[in-house]
Design a protein around this motif. Structure first.
Motif, PDB file in Angstrom:
ATOM      1  N   GLY A  18       0.685  -1.162   0.083  1.00  0.00           N
ATOM      2  CA  GLY A  18       0.030  -0.036   0.003  1.00  0.00           C
ATOM      3  C   GLY A  18       0.831   1.236  -0.022  1.00  0.00           C
ATOM      4  N   VAL A  19       2.073   1.089   0.012  1.00  0.00           N
ATOM      5  CA  VAL A  19       2.944   2.452   0.079  1.00  0.00           C
ATOM      6  C   VAL A  19       3.294   2.687  -1.483  1.00  0.00           C
ATOM      7  N   ARG A  20       2.768   4.147  -1.777  1.00  0.00           N
ATOM      8  CA  ARG A  20       3.162   4.583  -3.088  1.00  0.00           C
ATOM      9  C   ARG A  20       4.259   5.301  -3.082  1.00  0.00           C
ATOM     10  N   VAL A  21       5.295   5.302  -4.161  1.00  0.00           N
ATOM     11  CA  VAL A  21       6.495   6.275  -4.447  1.00  0.00           C
ATOM     12  C   VAL A  21       6.214   6.790  -5.801  1.00  0.00           C
ATOM     13  N   ARG A  22       6.521   8.239  -5.842  1.00  0.00           N
ATOM     14  CA  ARG A  22       6.522   8.715  -6.953  1.00  0.00           C
ATOM     15  C   ARG A  22       7.825   9.562  -6.856  1.00  0.00           C
ATOM     16  N   ILE A  23       8.566   9.414  -7.897  1.00  0.00           N
ATOM     17  CA  ILE A  23       9.989   9.747  -8.061  1.00  0.00           C
ATOM     18  C   ILE A  23      10.180  10.832  -9.428  1.00  0.00           C
ATOM     19  N   SER A  24      11.144  11.967  -8.692  1.00  0.00           N
ATOM     20  CA  SER A  24      11.157  12.844 -10.022  1.00  0.00           C
ATOM     21  C   SER A  24      12.818  13.176  -9.739  1.00  0.00           C
ATOM     22  N   ASN A  25      13.300  12.830 -10.922  1.00  0.00           N
ATOM     23  CA  ASN A  25      14.846  13.050 -10.943  1.00  0.00           C
ATOM     24  C   ASN A  25      15.319  14.321 -11.618  1.00  0.00           C
ATOM     25  N   ALA A  26      16.176  15.109 -10.877  1.00  0.00           N
ATOM     26  CA  ALA A  26      16.818  16.272 -11.439  1.00  0.00           C
ATOM     27  C   ALA A  26      18.142  16.032 -11.696  1.00  0.00           C
ATOM     28  N   ARG A  27      18.308  15.385 -12.835  1.00  0.00           N
ATOM     29  CA  ARG A  27      19.703  15.011 -13.110  1.00  0.00           C
ATOM     30  C   ARG A  27      20.671  15.915 -13.115  1.00  0.00           C
ATOM     31  N   GLU A  28      20.477  17.212 -13.801  1.00  0.00           N
ATOM     32  CA  GLU A  28      21.593  18.325 -13.764  1.00  0.00           C
ATOM     33  C   GLU A  28      22.023  18.967 -12.526  1.00  0.00           C
ATOM     34  N   GLU A  37       3.796   7.962  -0.112  1.00  0.00           N
ATOM     35  CA  GLU A  37       2.612   7.901   0.434  1.00  0.00           C
ATOM     36  C   GLU A  37       2.280   6.778   1.005  1.00  0.00           C
ATOM     37  N   GLY A  38       1.471   6.254   1.989  1.00  0.00           N
ATOM     38  CA  GLY A  38       1.170   5.150   2.410  1.00  0.00           C
ATOM     39  C   GLY A  38       0.024   5.191   3.587  1.00  0.00           C
ATOM     40  N   LEU A 161     -10.871  15.389 -10.328  1.00  0.00           N
ATOM     41  CA  LEU A 161     -11.251  14.355 -11.154  1.00  0.00           C
ATOM     42  C   LEU A 161     -10.079  13.102 -10.961  1.00  0.00           C
ATOM     43  N   GLU A 162      -8.906  13.201 -10.960  1.00  0.00           N
ATOM     44  CA  GLU A 162      -8.021  12.089 -10.880  1.00  0.00           C
ATOM     45  C   GLU A 162      -8.236  11.415  -9.538  1.00  0.00           C
ATOM     46  N   SER A 163      -8.072  12.594  -8.482  1.00  0.00           N
ATOM     47  CA  SER A 163      -8.289  11.923  -7.442  1.00  0.00           C
ATOM     48  C   SER A 163      -9.595  10.892  -6.985  1.00  0.00           C
ATOM     49  N   LEU A 164     -10.711  11.580  -7.496  1.00  0.00           N
ATOM     50  CA  LEU A 164     -12.071  10.747  -7.225  1.00  0.00           C
ATOM     51  C   LEU A 164     -11.793   9.291  -8.033  1.00  0.00           C
ATOM     52  N   LEU A 165     -11.298   9.200  -9.106  1.00  0.00           N
ATOM     53  CA  LEU A 165     -10.966   8.028  -9.947  1.00  0.00           C
ATOM     54  C   LEU A 165      -9.885   7.092  -9.644  1.00  0.00           C
ATOM     55  N   GLY A 166      -9.196   7.744  -8.514  1.00  0.00           N
ATOM     56  CA  GLY A 166      -7.912   6.867  -8.097  1.00  0.00           C
ATOM     57  C   GLY A 166      -6.893   6.918  -9.050  1.00  0.00           C
ATOM     58  N   LEU A 167      -6.684   8.090  -9.843  1.00  0.00           N
ATOM     59  CA  LEU A 167      -5.794   7.995 -10.849  1.00  0.00           C
ATOM     60  C   LEU A 167      -4.643   9.334 -10.491  1.00  0.00           C
ATOM     61  N   GLU A 168      -4.698   9.525  -9.296  1.00  0.00           N
ATOM     62  CA  GLU A 168      -3.899  10.740  -8.828  1.00  0.00           C
ATOM     63  C   GLU A 168      -2.347  10.476  -8.932  1.00  0.00           C
ATOM     64  N   HIS A 169      -2.033   9.146  -8.970  1.00  0.00           N
ATOM     65  CA  HIS A 169      -0.705   8.556  -8.891  1.00  0.00           C
ATOM     66  C   HIS A 169      -0.348   8.116 -10.262  1.00  0.00           C
ATOM     67  N   VAL A 170      -1.047   8.039 -11.107  1.00  0.00           N
ATOM     68  CA  VAL A 170      -1.006   7.730 -12.491  1.00  0.00           C
ATOM     69  C   VAL A 170      -0.167   8.670 -13.415  1.00  0.00           C
ATOM     70  N   GLU A 171       0.897   8.722 -14.046  1.00  0.00           N
ATOM     71  CA  GLU A 171       1.678   9.753 -14.840  1.00  0.00           C
ATOM     72  C   GLU A 171       1.595   9.561 -16.407  1.00  0.00           C
TER      73      GLU A 171
END
Length: 171
Positions: A18-28, A37-38, A161-171
């Protein structure tokens, strides 16, 4: 969480039970930000211990890269946002190359306040800025920023809408 390196499988492996991880990479900037989030029973410190050299934040942060024009404004921006008298929510403020890397807690210092301080300082130079978001944001934070920016207090994460549909973690 922030790791001062490129992303590896260790961060992604935190996604479990149930733990969700979203990653953002700032390579430069050789930084990786992760939003973890969990459910209530998950101990963030236990998860962070699995990622060596990670910096764990107690609450979500906003990490920005600000490129001012003219670049001569960088020291003044760093002093205003990271020196004595800086906003209370600022976690880190450093110059890296031609950018100011800024991390702050939005529940302590409102994003519009931070951006207003930047614009006031740049106004002394007749300058402008390019701002990039480096960290993933929780839906509630993104909704609060949108509500403030659009002056529409009815915008909330439970109305996105994304939150209501459960899509807030879809990219």
């Amino acid at each position: 969480m922030r790791v001062d390196a490129a992303p590896d499988d260790g961060i992604a492996a935190l996604s479990r039970d149930g733990v969700r991880v979203r990653i953002s990479n700032a390579r430069e900037f050789a930084r990786t930000y992760a939003l973890i989030e969990g459910p209530e029973g998950v101990d963030p410190a236990e998860l962070a211990a699995r990622v060596p050299h990670a910096r764990l934040y107690e609450s979500p942060i906003i990490a920005l890269a600000i490129e001012p024009l003219p670049p001569d404004a960088l020291p003044q921006l760093e002093a205003a946002l990271g020196g004595p008298g800086a906003p209370a929510g600022v976690e880190e403020c450093t110059i890296r190359g031609g950018s100011l890397l800024l991390e702050f807690r939005p529940e302590v210092s409102a994003p519009n306040l931070i951006l207003r301080i930047i614009d006031v300082e740049l106004g002394r130079f007749g300058g402008a800025r390019r701002t990039r978001l480096l960290s993933p944001l929780p839906m509630a934070t993104a909704a609060a920023i949108a509500a403030a920016g659009l002056q529409a207090p009815e915008i909330a994460s439970d109305r996105v809408l994304e939150s209501l549909l459960g899509l807030e973690h879809v990219e």
